[in-house]
Structures are given as structure tokens and as C-alpha cells.
Design a protein around this motif. Structure first.
Motif, PDB file in Angstrom:
ATOM      1  N   LYS A   1       7.729  15.091 -17.007  1.00  0.00           N
ATOM      2  CA  LYS A   1       8.929  14.999 -16.171  1.00  0.00           C
ATOM      3  C   LYS A   1       9.307  13.552 -15.842  1.00  0.00           C
ATOM      4  N   ARG A   2       8.434  12.628 -16.203  1.00  0.00           N
ATOM      5  CA  ARG A   2       8.761  11.218 -15.942  1.00  0.00           C
ATOM      6  C   ARG A   2       9.813  10.688 -16.902  1.00  0.00           C
TER       7      ARG A   2
ATOM      8  N   LEU B   1       6.669  -0.028 -12.060  1.00  0.00           N
ATOM      9  CA  LEU B   1       7.051   0.818 -10.938  1.00  0.00           C
ATOM     10  C   LEU B   1       6.890   0.114  -9.591  1.00  0.00           C
TER      11      LEU B   1
ATOM     12  N   PHE C   1       2.815   0.787 -16.827  1.00  0.00           N
ATOM     13  CA  PHE C   1       3.676   1.670 -16.035  1.00  0.00           C
ATOM     14  C   PHE C   1       3.657   1.251 -14.568  1.00  0.00           C
TER      15      PHE C   1
ATOM     16  N   PRO D   1       7.164  -1.534  -6.338  1.00  0.00           N
ATOM     17  CA  PRO D   1       8.427  -1.986  -5.740  1.00  0.00           C
ATOM     18  C   PRO D   1       8.420  -3.454  -5.330  1.00  0.00           C
TER      19      PRO D   1
ATOM     20  N   LYS E   1       0.820  -1.217   0.000  1.00  0.00           N
ATOM     21  CA  LYS E   1       0.000   0.000   0.000  1.00  0.00           C
ATOM     22  C   LYS E   1       0.852   1.265   0.000  1.00  0.00           C
ATOM     23  N   CYS E   2       1.933   1.245  -0.728  1.00  0.00           N
ATOM     24  CA  CYS E   2       2.763   2.452  -0.804  1.00  0.00           C
ATOM     25  C   CYS E   2       2.100   3.492  -1.701  1.00  0.00           C
ATOM     26  N   GLN E   3       1.146   3.053  -2.480  1.00  0.00           N
ATOM     27  CA  GLN E   3       0.348   3.921  -3.350  1.00  0.00           C
ATOM     28  C   GLN E   3       1.124   4.552  -4.500  1.00  0.00           C
ATOM     29  N   ALA E   4       2.248   3.981  -4.835  1.00  0.00           N
ATOM     30  CA  ALA E   4       2.972   4.508  -6.004  1.00  0.00           C
ATOM     31  C   ALA E   4       2.076   4.397  -7.237  1.00  0.00           C
TER      32      ALA E   4
ATOM     33  N   TYR F   1       2.826  17.081 -15.325  1.00  0.00           N
ATOM     34  CA  TYR F   1       2.916  15.978 -14.363  1.00  0.00           C
ATOM     35  C   TYR F   1       3.570  14.761 -15.017  1.00  0.00           C
TER      36      TYR F   1
ATOM     37  N   ARG G   1      -0.607   7.136  -7.261  1.00  0.00           N
ATOM     38  CA  ARG G   1      -0.088   8.452  -7.629  1.00  0.00           C
ATOM     39  C   ARG G   1       0.316   8.524  -9.087  1.00  0.00           C
ATOM     40  N   MET G   2       0.766   7.413  -9.639  1.00  0.00           N
ATOM     41  CA  MET G   2       1.372   7.467 -10.962  1.00  0.00           C
ATOM     42  C   MET G   2       0.426   7.210 -12.128  1.00  0.00           C
TER      43      MET G   2
END
Lengths: 495, 145
Positions: A429-430, A59, A55, A61, A21-24, A426, A27-28
Motif C-alpha cells: 500500500k506504500r 521519509l 526509505f 520529516p 522521535k516521531c518514529q516514522a 503492509y 514504523r516504516m
């Protein structure tokens, strides 16, 4: 029933054992597939929004996410595909033209997969590229009729692979910067597309081919003078006969400055050049540009591969073009009507072969270089195209894949999670151009090494000796007419 | 001394640096175990600041003139010869004065044991700090000064 529920194309599987549940992912995801609900402390999925860009999967982890293709099922039918049915449902609801991005994914015969290469055995020695010099240097431009004549301006490439036209607007500045830097460092060319040359890319202008297309965006004398070569774009493989449309919401300050159009206005490229209705008109533009650049730069013309490609290419060469770019049916795009992309044009393999043949027959092959583009997937495709008669190839999709693209074909939505086909701050920049440049450079390097290996196997030590050398190719499972058009023998036939 | 520099223009705000920092600072060093059983997020010494599309990660600046070192009454917060500000948990009494004076807000309290939960130690035991090593977009880089 008045309304149908929108069907998902992908199943997003979250392994709860692994999810921390880091929620990456929350957010992404620019498509809002993942959503965190604080009330239940869980991540909720909205799979119907998933486009399959992978994606989040890359990403995550802990590797807790898997994105799987799940085509909505219909009763088995050989004629009606699930895609056809759901496309009709979509159109019944919206009444619109279906849009798509990237090159055609329709099942056409892959001629490259039906062509095999030769290698030396006993009667001639093969060459080890690690021990002996191997020449990939390629010159693009008009070659003189007599060897003693002065050499017209040439582009010098260290590898016969260039980055194709992708405009700033259709792709982000970071994506263009990545390719520009890689081309600059490797010694090949990148192409601005029809979007002008951004100020920040001027350091890489030594290696840029600038495009003059029907909208003439960003074209002025500095644009032409900064470039290494100029390319007049008549058409592109993904949408022959169709213009371009960059929606106003993407035209921010930077794009407005680069394209020389007001902020927020749609950038419309007409389908034809309104000053080119014939080869004679094209000649006028070619020479207007040559005149403007003092005959110091090669000027080329890019067309889509269509039925009449050979006579058209002949006309273009006679009109004074120094190189001709042929873009096949697999050519990519940022946005095109699906029906056009999948049904208009001809495969690049056939187009290159017939154009090369025609120019040779007419004795004008030396007057222009031939560049093939549209769907090159590997170095093998590149080397086969060169053996069929191309001087160099353009890669677009392959280059974008090296930057992260996973071919989700949603370029036209402007929500590219990889920061490639978007102008959203947003998302852009990735794509770190430092990483992008390294990766696309690596692609050029890897393919060049593979080409050297294959050349060595054939006992050839310079790409020049392979150009148009169709004896090195054999067809497998091709019909007589296909072999005739490709100008190659069937596997099993000796020299 | 090595320094971690954040490139704001390439930070995409995924916050994976926080995840990997917490894992590095955990007992198990296992990412899933850290977040499933230990105090998880609390252990991260790096923080992602965000406002709209502008995001960047910040951690202890290892100030030359570090206010946390001055204000620490037990000497738990100290500075090495090389200029790295470190924290000794044994000596910490949990007065949290360092948190009060830190101009960057990068020291985090542990409410349960009334001590300092996390503070960037530049991963001195590793060559490359965990956040730099795992940043997917290389928005965190290390420079040696």
C-alpha cells in the motif's frame, strides 16, 4: 572461530539535534533497523539489518537520518575484494547459493559510455524539436517483403520505449498498475511477465504484451486474446538458462487466481520450455499462438544475450517471430543466483549490433522487429541502442527507479520498503498507483523529449531514420574488434 | 466546503500527518522546535487509526449535526456559515463535554491548562491543509463539496 559476526554494509547516522522521535522510521522500516525503546525514550539502531533502500532517509520529516555505505574493511588486496571475502563467510555459514536482485552491478566495460553521438554543423541543418515536428512513432512487427503486400499486425508505440516484463508476484499489483496506466496513457506497451493478467489490469489490456514462459502461468485463451501482442520468453538477461521460482509464501489469493495455481504453492518456472528443444519446436509454439489468436497479433520471442545470439536470433526470425527481444547481461530480475547474474551473458550493445548485422546480411531484417533490453540508464543509452539497430527498447530497472526503487538489490526478500517487489499488505500500500503512474509517465515523457533533442541535433526528424544508422555513432577508446562488432567507426574518422 | 478524505488503501501508517498537523498548530511553526520544546504531539488534530495493515488518518468530520456544538455550554465550539466546526479557546472552560460526545474521538484535551488542546480547523488559513500537503503517499486528499 566457529561463528563470525555479521558485518553491516551501511552506517545509519541519526542527527540527534534534528530527530524529533516521531518514529516514522521505526514504523516504516520493514527490516527493523530502527527500534524505539520506551525505557530510555530513544531510538536504537540495528545497522546490520540495513539494506540501503533509503526509505527512512526519504521519509524523515526533519532530515535527521543519513544512510551511508560502509563496506566492511579487509586488508588492502587487489585480487580479493571485501565483497568476495564476506560472500565466502556467508556461504561458509549457510552452505547456500547467494541470491540477489536487479541487474548485474559487476564492473564490465560500459560500451554505451564509449559511444558518442553525432550532430549537424554547417553542412546540414540541425532541427529544433520545439519548432518542428519530430516523429518518435514506432511500429513493432513483421514488415512485408514488398511494399504492396498486406501489412502484418503491428504494435504502434508513441515512443520507442516500453516497460519490460515484470510479473505480478515479482512486483506488487500496485507497481504493475502504475506502469500499466503510464503505458496506456503514453501510448506504449507494458508487459505482464510470467504472472498472468490480473482482473484489475484489464482496462489497460490494449497496451499489454503478455508473456508465455516456461511455467505457462495464467495462460489461457482470454489472456492471449486480451493482449496487444504475445511474447514467448525463453530467457532473461539476469539469469540466462535459469528458471524462476516464486516462493509459496508470496502466492496469496490474488496471485493464485491470476497465475491459476493453488494458494501457497511455489510457482516454479522450469529452466527450458519442456516442449522447445529446437528452432522447429519454437516454430510450433509460435504458430500455435498465432493460430489461437487468428493471426491478429504479433508474436515475439525473448532471449538472453548469449555467445550465439546472432544465429539464434536468425533462427527465431525464421521460425516466424514478429519481434525478437534481446536481454543483455545488465538485465534485471527479482531473484537470481549472484554468480549467474554477474557472469552469464554478453553486453546488450554488442548483442544488438551483431543481431542487427546478421539479420541484414541474411536479408531477413524486415521480417522481425528487434527490441533491446537490459540496463538502459538514460535516453542516451536508448538512442545509441536504436542507432545500433534496435527498433525499440524495454526498460525495467529505470521504470522501477521512477516508482521509488533505490537499487538495494533485495527484491528476493519480499521486504521492499518501497512497495514494489513485495506482496506484504503492509508494504504494497506504500505504492500509490496514481503517483506511480504519474512518475513513470514523466520518465517516458522526459526521455522522449531528450531523444527528440538529440535527433534534432543530428538533423534527423524521425526515429525511423536513425534506426541502424551507425554512421551517427563513433567509438571512444574501443579496440578494433569491438568497433568491428559494433559496426561503428572510431571517433575522429569521417564518413 | 472542503473536505479531507482518507484513502485507507494507500495510508502506510507513517503518521507524518500528525507531525505536520502539530507543527502547523504550534506557535513557532517550526517542526524541530515544536517537538523539542513545545507540547509537541499534543497539538495534532489528526489521528492515525491502525489495526494490522489497515491504517487511516481521521480528523474532525465537521458533522452536519455536530454533537460537540450542541453540548458546549459556553459556546466555545461553534459552527461557521460554511459548516466548519471551530473552537474558540477564549470561551473554553475545559468541561470536556465535547470530548465525551464526539463520536469519532478526534478532540484532544490539554491536561495542563484544562482546555481543548487541538481540533481540526481544516487549516482555513491555508489553501491545502498541512496533513494533505505533506502526506507522502497522497493517502489524504482534499475534495471540494
Amino acid at each position: 572461530m566457529a561463528k563470525s559476526k555479521y558485518k553491516t554494509d551501511f552506517r545509519v547516522i541519526r542527527d540527534q539535534e534534528k530527530c524529533i522521535k516521531c518514529q516514522a522510521c521505526v514504523r516504516m522500516c520493514s527490516n527493523d533497523v530502527h527500534y524505539y525503546d520506551p525505557e530510555t525514550d530513544s531510538i536504537i539502531l540495528q545497522e546490520e539489518k540495513c539494506v540501503g533502500c533509503h526509505f527512512c532517509e526519504d521519509l524523515c520529516p526533519t532530515g535527521a537520518i543519513t544512510v551511508k555505505r560502509e563496506i566492511p574493511e579487509i586488508k588492502f588486496n587487489q585480487h580479493w575484494d571485501s565483497k568476495d571475502v564476506y560472500n565466502i563467510i556467508k556461504q561458509a555459514e549457510t552452505g547456500g547459493v547467494l541470491l540477489t536482485g536487479m541487474g548485474s552491478d559487476k564492473k564490465f566495460k560500459e560500451y554505451f559510455d564509449h559511444i558518442v553521438l553525432n550532430a549537424s554543423q554547417v553542412t546540414n541543418p540541425s532541427i529544433d524539436p520545439l519548432r518542428e515536428p519530430m516523429e518518435l512513432r514506432t511500429f513493432i512487427g513483421r514488415k512485408p517483403d514488398n511494399i504492396n503486400d498486406e501489412l502484418p499486425p503491428q504494435l504502434v508505440l508513441e515512443t520507442p520505449i516500453m516497460f519490460t516484463a515484470m510479473s505480478y508476484g515479482s512486483i506488487s499489483l500496485n507497481a504493475q498498475k502504475s506502469l500499466a496506466k503510464a503505458a496506456f496513457e503514453f501510448g506504449t506497451m507494458w508487459n505482464t511477465g510470467e504472472g498472468g493478467l490480473h482482473q484489475e489490469l484489464l482496462p489497460y489490456a490494449k497496451n499489454v504484451i503478455v508473456q508465455v514462459a516456461s511455467g505457462r502461468f495464467g495462460v489461457d485463451i482470454d489472456y492471449l486474446e486480451n493482449a496487444a501482442a504475445v511474447e514467448i520468453k525463453i530467457g532473461q538477461g539476469a539469469k540466462p538458462g535459469i528458471g524462476g521460482h516464486l516462493p509459496g509464501e508470496k502466492v496469496d489469493q490474488e496471485i493464485s487466481k491470476t497465475r491459476r495455481i493453488p494458494i501457497g504453492t511455489d510457482a516454479l518456472s522450469p529452466a527450458p520450455h519442456h516442449d522447445i528443444y529446437s528452432i522447429e519446436d519454437l516454430k510450433q509454439l509460435i504458430f500455435a499462438i498465432k493460430e489461437a489468436t487468428r493471426y491478429k497479433k504479433p508474436v515475439g520471442v525473448k532471449i538472453a544475450a548469449v555467445h550465439n545470439v546472432a544465429p539464434i536470433a536468425s533462427g527465431i526470425v525464421r521460425a516466424g517471430a514478429d519481434f525478437v527481444v534481446i536481454d543483455g547481461i545488465r538485465g534485471g530480475t527479482g531473484a537470481a543466483p549472484t554468480v549467474i547474474r554477474d557472469n552469464v551473458g554478453i553486453p546488450i550493445e554488442l548483442a544488438v549490433a551483431v543481431v542487427d548485422q546478421r539479420l541484414r546480411e541474411e536479408g531477413i531484417r524486415n521480417q522481425a522487429s528487434l527490441i533491446a533490453s537490459g540496463g538502459f540508464r538514460s535516453s542516451a543509452d536508448v538512442i545509441k541502442a536504436i542507432a545500433l539497430g534496435a527498433d525499440a527498447v524495454y526498460i525495467g530497472t529505470a521504470a522501477l527507479i521512477s516508482l521509488g526503487c533505490h537499487l538495494c538489490q533485495k527484491c528476493y526478500t519480499g521486504k521492499c520498503n518501497w512497495g514494489i517487489a513485495t506482496q506484504d499488505p503492509y508494504l504494497t500500500k506504500r505504492l500509490n498507483p496514481e503517483i506511480g503512474a504519474k512518475r513513470s509517465y514523466n520518465l517516458l515523457r522526459a526521455w522522449s523529449l531528450e531523444i527528440k533533442e538529440m535527433l534534432g541535433g543530428m538533423g534527423i526528424n524521425a526515429i525511423e531514420s536513425l534506426r541502424g544508422n551507425r554512421e551517427q555513432l563513433r567509438g571512444v577508446g574501443l579496440t578494433e574488434i569491438e568497433l568491428k562488432l559494433l559496426g561503428i567507426k572510431h571517433a575522429g574518422e569521417a564518413w | 466546503m472542503k473536505k479531507i478524505v482518507a484513502k485507507e488503501e494507500y495510508c502506510m501508517g507513517c503518521r507524518l500527518c500528525e507531525v505536520y498537523c502539530a507543527t502547523k498548530n504550534s506557535k513557532s511553526k517550526d517542526i524541530i522546535k515544536t517537538f523539542k520544546s513545545e507540547a509537541g504531539k499534543l497539538l495534532s488534530a489528526i489521528f492515525v487509526e491502525e489495526k494490522e495493515h489497515i491504517t487511516f488518518a481521521i480528523q474532525c468530520r465537521h458533522c452536519e449535526d455536530a454533537p460537540c456544538v450542541y453540548s458546549c455550554l459556553t459556546g466555545a465550539m461553534y459552527k461557521t456559515d460554511k459548516g466548519v466546526v471551530l473552537h474558540n479557546k477564549e470561551k473554553c472552560v475545559g468541561c470536556w463535554m465535547c470530548i465525551m460526545v464526539c463520536p469519532f474521538g478526534v478532540i484532544k484535551p490539554d491536561l495542563n491548562i484544562k482546555k481543548i488542546a487541538s481540533k481540526c480547523d481544516l487549516c482555513l488559513d491555508k489553501e491545502v491543509p498541512a496533513c494533505v500537503e505533506n502526506c507522502p503517499n497522497e493517502a489524504l486528499v482534499i475534495i471540494n463539496k
